[in-house]
Design a protein around this motif. Structure first.
Motif, PDB file in Angstrom:
ATOM      1  N   LEU A 109     -23.489  23.678  12.014  1.00  0.00           N
ATOM      2  CA  LEU A 109     -24.333  24.678  12.679  1.00  0.00           C
ATOM      3  C   LEU A 109     -23.674  26.030  12.478  1.00  0.00           C
ATOM      4  CD1 LEU A 109     -24.132  22.074  15.124  1.00  0.00           C
ATOM      5  CD2 LEU A 109     -26.370  23.137  15.220  1.00  0.00           C
ATOM      6  N   SER A 110     -24.316  26.861  11.698  1.00  0.00           N
ATOM      7  CA  SER A 110     -23.648  28.099  11.313  1.00  0.00           C
ATOM      8  C   SER A 110     -24.657  29.145  10.870  1.00  0.00           C
ATOM      9  CB  SER A 110     -22.687  27.785  10.152  1.00  0.00           C
ATOM     10  OG  SER A 110     -22.272  28.959   9.519  1.00  0.00           O
ATOM     11  N   PRO A 111     -24.332  30.435  11.091  1.00  0.00           N
ATOM     12  CA  PRO A 111     -25.174  31.493  10.506  1.00  0.00           C
ATOM     13  C   PRO A 111     -24.908  31.663   9.016  1.00  0.00           C
ATOM     14  CG  PRO A 111     -23.422  32.455  11.810  1.00  0.00           C
ATOM     15  CD  PRO A 111     -23.291  30.983  11.985  1.00  0.00           C
ATOM     16  N   VAL A 156     -20.234  20.304  13.403  1.00  0.00           N
ATOM     17  CA  VAL A 156     -19.301  21.376  13.063  1.00  0.00           C
ATOM     18  C   VAL A 156     -19.925  22.691  13.522  1.00  0.00           C
ATOM     19  CG1 VAL A 156     -18.072  22.553  11.220  1.00  0.00           C
ATOM     20  CG2 VAL A 156     -18.442  20.088  11.090  1.00  0.00           C
ATOM     21  N   VAL A 157     -19.262  23.340  14.470  1.00  0.00           N
ATOM     22  CA  VAL A 157     -19.794  24.579  15.054  1.00  0.00           C
ATOM     23  C   VAL A 157     -19.020  25.768  14.494  1.00  0.00           C
ATOM     24  CG1 VAL A 157     -19.923  25.885  17.211  1.00  0.00           C
ATOM     25  CG2 VAL A 157     -20.671  23.514  17.150  1.00  0.00           C
ATOM     26  N   ASP A 158     -19.742  26.670  13.885  1.00  0.00           N
ATOM     27  CA  ASP A 158     -19.129  27.879  13.324  1.00  0.00           C
ATOM     28  C   ASP A 158     -19.037  28.932  14.424  1.00  0.00           C
ATOM     29  OD1 ASP A 158     -18.537  30.252  12.115  1.00  0.00           O
ATOM     30  OD2 ASP A 158     -20.157  30.196  10.644  1.00  0.00           O
ATOM     31  N   ALA A 159     -17.804  29.178  14.886  1.00  0.00           N
ATOM     32  CA  ALA A 159     -17.594  30.189  15.938  1.00  0.00           C
ATOM     33  C   ALA A 159     -16.720  31.321  15.402  1.00  0.00           C
ATOM     34  CB  ALA A 159     -16.952  29.553  17.162  1.00  0.00           C
ATOM     35  N   LEU A 160     -16.878  31.615  14.133  1.00  0.00           N
ATOM     36  CA  LEU A 160     -16.051  32.678  13.542  1.00  0.00           C
ATOM     37  C   LEU A 160     -16.535  34.063  13.974  1.00  0.00           C
ATOM     38  CD1 LEU A 160     -15.720  31.142   9.981  1.00  0.00           C
ATOM     39  CD2 LEU A 160     -13.935  31.309  11.713  1.00  0.00           C
ATOM     40  N   ALA A 161     -17.818  34.180  14.216  1.00  0.00           N
ATOM     41  CA  ALA A 161     -18.361  35.479  14.654  1.00  0.00           C
ATOM     42  C   ALA A 161     -19.687  35.240  15.359  1.00  0.00           C
ATOM     43  CB  ALA A 161     -18.560  36.405  13.459  1.00  0.00           C
TER      44      ALA A 161
END
Lengths: 168, 426
Positions: free
Chosen positions: B328-330, B233-238
Motif C-alpha cells: 500500500l503506497s503512493p 507492506v505499508v509505505d510510511a516514508l512520506a
C-alpha cells in the motif's frame, strides 16, 4: 467565537457604570463629556477583561462624580444608578467565570438573577432609611464614628481575604 | 497556579463598598451611601463563604482506545469540594479532535453535576485527549481555586475500517485450514474430479452413479481449503495531500492506513494469516497470525505509524512461501517500486494498491518558487506513472484504492496465473 450570553454580559458591564453616571443628569447635574468618555473607556476595558482590577475604576469614578456633583439631597434617580452599577458588577462577575468563548448556562444565570434581585433590595431600603433620617439633627461625633467603623470594617475584610488553609 | 485566591469581583465589591462608605461619611453625601449599600452586602455575603479546605481535582476519559470518528467523555472528579459552587473547564485544542461544547469551554453549577466534555478524534494516530485547565469558584464567586492544569491522557485512535469485502480467492494458499481453494486435493467442498477407488478412500466419497455405469468403484475428489499468508507492506516514508480527518479529504497516509486496516480485517475474518511491515521511521511490524487479538495488534500498530525516512534494512520484508504481498503506497519512493519489482521477479504474488490522492499537491516550503515546485511535482508524477507501467508489465498489478471489490479482479488474475508453470529468478 464569542457566545451570545457573553456578549450580553459584556454589554451590561460596559453600560452599567455609564448609566449610573448619567443618572445624575435627571437629578440636576449632567456629567460633562470628559467624565463620560473615561467611564465608558474603563467600562469597555472591564468588558474586555472582566477579571482585571481595572474593572473597579469605572465604579470609583461614578462614586466620585455622585459625591461632587450633587448636594446632600437623595434623589430617586440614585435608585436607578445603584441598580445599574450593581448590574454591571454582577455581569462582570459572571463574565469572569471562564474564558470569553465559554457560554453561560441557564441555571447559573437564573441563580444570579435571584441573588442580584435580593441584593438590590438593599437599595430601596437604604434609600428609604436615608430619606427618613434626612434632616434629623446631627449627633455629635457621628461622622467620625462612622468613618472609624468603615475603616475597621475594611481592614477586617481585607484581612479576611487571606484564606485559612487547613491540613487537608 | 493552585490554591484559593480572592477574585477580582470580590476585590471590586470591597473597594466600592469601602470607598463608597468613606465618601458618603466624609463628604456627607447620603446618595453615595445608597450606591455603596449593595456592595457592602455583596462583600459581606461573599466573605462569609470563605473556603476552608482545598479540593482535589482529577479527570479521566471513558476510553483509552478509540476508533477515529467515535467519541469519548472526559469526566471530572472533585474531592473535598464542599466549598465549591461553580466549575469551569477550558480544554486545549489538539489537532484532529472535535469537542462538545464547541471550543471545549464549559462551566456549570456543581449542584447540577460536574460539567462533562465530549471529545471525538477525527484521525487515526496517537492523540493526547483531555488536556485542560480547571477553575473552581466558591458560592458568590468570591474565591477561585486554580486554574489548575490537568494533563491529557494518551489515547490510541485506531483507523476506521473502510468498507471492504472481497470474494476473490488467494493466489497461492499454503496453510492448514482456511477458506481458499488449494491446488492440491483434500477434504474441501470444491469438486476436483472423479477417480477410481483406492484403499483408504472414504465410503461417503463414492460416486454411485459413475461406479454403476463403469462397473468399478469411483470416488469424488475435492480441492483442499487452506488459509493463506497475507503480508501488508505499508509505505510510511512520506504523507502526501491534505488530511481533514475521517469526514474530510484524505491524505496518502490516511488512505494507506485505512486500506491496510480494512484488508487486514477482511483476511483475518476469512481465517487467513496476516502480517504487517511498515516501511517508515517507526519500522513497525507484526508477524503472521490470525484471530481477533491479532487483528487488534495490527490495528494498534497502524495507529502508531510514524511517517518519515526509514533506516537501513527496513526493506527486508521476510516474505514466506505462498504469501500474498499487498503493498500500500503512493508509489513516489523509488525503493518501494524496486521491492515490488524484485518480489514479482522472484515469483511472489505481489499486488500494489496505489494510495496517492488524485488531488494531492506538494507542500511548498517557504522561499521556493511555487511554479518551480509545481513543475517538479509534475515531473515526479510522470516518473511515477513510468514506474507503475513497468510494474504492470512485470506482472505486478497496480490498483487504486476504491473500497469494496478493489482487489477482486487482480486477485482472481493472480490466482489463475499462479496455477500456470513459469520461470522465476532466484
Amino acid at each position: 467565537m464569542t457566545p451570545r450570553s457573553q456578549l450580553v454580559l459584556r454589554a451590561i458591564v460596559l453600560l452599567g457604570p455609564v448609566v449610573a453616571l448619567l443618572m445624575t443628569g435627571p437629578a440636576g447635574h449632567w456629567p460633562p463629556l470628559w467624565i463620560v468618555l473615561p467611564v465608558a473607556g474603563l467600562g469597555a476595558t472591564a468588558a474586555a477583561a472582566p477579571d482585571s482590577p481595572v474593572a473597579a475604576g469605572a465604579g470609583l469614578v461614578v462614586l466620585a462624580w455622585w459625591t461632587i456633583s450633587l448636594g446632600d439631597g437623595v434623589p430617586a434617580w440614585v435608585l436607578v444608578a445603584a441598580v445599574a452599577l450593581l448590574a454591571g458588577h454582577l455581569a462582570g462577575l459572571l463574565a469572569a467565570y471562564g474564558p470569553r468563548q465559554q457560554p453561560l448556562d441557564r441555571a447559573t444565570v437564573l441563580l444570579w438573577v435571584r441573588r442580584g434581585a435580593l441584593v438590590a433590595l438593599t437599595v430601596p431600603a437604604a434609600w428609604a432609611a436615608v430619606r427618613a433620617l434626612h434632616g434629623e439633627p446631627e449627633q455629635p461625633g457621628i461622622w467620625v464614628l462612622g468613618v472609624a467603623a468603615a475603616c475597621v470594617a475594611t481592614v477586617a475584610a481585607t484581612a479576611a481575604v487571606e484564606v485559612r488553609r487547613t491540613d487537608s | 497556579m493552585s490554591g484559593w485566591r480572592a477574585t477580582a469581583s470580590l476585590g471590586r465589591a470591597l473597594v466600592l463598598a469601602g470607598v463608597g462608605l468613606a465618601l458618603a461619611l466624609v463628604a456627607g453625601k447620603p446618595a453615595v451611601l445608597v450606591l455603596a449599600a449593595p456592595f457592602v452586602v455583596l462583600a459581606a455575603v461573599t466573605l462569609v463563604h470563605r473556603p476552608t479546605r482545598e479540593p482535589r481535582i482529577d479527570s479521566r476519559l471513558d476510553h483509552a482506545v478509540l476508533q477515529e470518528g467515535l467519541g469519548t467523555t472526559s469526566r471530572l472528579t472533585l474531592t473535598g469540594a464542599d466549598d465549591v459552587e461553580y466549575v469551569t473547564r477550558a480544554a486545549g485544542r489538539p489537532p484532529y479532535v472535535v469537542q462538545r461544547p464547541h471550543g471545549g469551554r464549559v462551566g456549570g453549577l456543581l449542584g447540577h453535576g460536574t460539567p462533562v466534555l465530549e471529545l471525538s478524534p477525527r484521525r487515526w494516530g496517537r492523540r493526547l485527549l483531555g488536556e485542560e485547565n480547571v477553575a473552581l469558584y466558591t458560592p458568590w464567586a468570591g474565591f477561585r481555586f486554580g486554574p489548575v492544569a490537568r494533563g491529557g491522557q494518551p489515547v490510541r485512535v485506531l483507523p476506521t475500517t473502510a468498507p471492504y469485502d472481497s470474494r476473490a480467492e488467494a493466489p497461492q494458499p499454503l496453510g492448514l485450514v482456511g477458506s481458499n481453494r488449494s491446488r492440491r486435493a483434500g477434504s474441501g467442498s470444491e469438486l476436483l474430479g472423479i477417480r477410481p477407488f483406492l484403499a483408504g478412500d472414504r465410503l461417503r466419497r463414492v460416486n454411485w452413479r459413475v461406479s454403476l455405469r463403469t462397473g468399478a468403484l469411483h470416488v469424488v475428489t475435492s480441492r483442499a481449503e487452506e488459509d493463506t499468508g497475507v503480508l501488508l507492506v505499508v509505505d510510511a516514508l512520506a504523507d502526501h495531500g491534505v488530511s481533514e480527518g475521517v469526514d474530510g479529504a484524505a491524505s496518502s497516509m490516511d488512505l494507506t492506513v485505512r486500506a491496510a486496516a480494512a484488508i487486514a480485517e477482511h483476511h483475518v475474518r476469512a481465517g487467513d494469516r496476516v502480517a504487517l511491515r511498515v516501511v517508515g521511521r517507526g519500522r513497525e511490524q507484526v508477524g503472521y497470525g490470525a484471530g481477533a487479538r491479532h487483528l487488534r495488534r495490527i490495528q494498534d500498530q497502524l495507529a502508531t505509524v510514524r511517517v518519515g525516512e526509514a533506516g537501513e534494512g527496513s526493506l527486508q520484508l521476510g516474505v514466506t512461501g505462498g504469501a500474498v504481498v499487498i503493498v500500500l503506497s503512493p508509489m513516489l519512493a523509488e525503493s518501494i517500486g524496486t521491492v515490488a519489482a524484485t518480489l514479482t521477479r522472484r515469483g511472489v504474488a505481489v499486488l500494489v494498491v496505489d494510495t496517492l490522492p488524485p488531488d494531492a499537491e506538494p507542500a511548498v516550503a517557504e522561499g521556493v518558487d511555487p511554479a518551480l515546485a509545481s513543475l517538479a511535482w509534475r515531473m515526479r508524477r510522470v516518473e511515477r506513472t513510468v514506474v507503475l507501467d513497468r510494474l504492470t508489465a512485470l506482472g505486478c498489478p497496480v490498483v487504486a484504492w476504491r473500497g469494496p471489490g478493489t482487489l477482486d479482479d487482480v486477485m482472481r488474475r493472480l490466482a489463475r496465473r499462479a496455477q500456470l508453470p513459469r520461470v522465476v529468478s532466484r
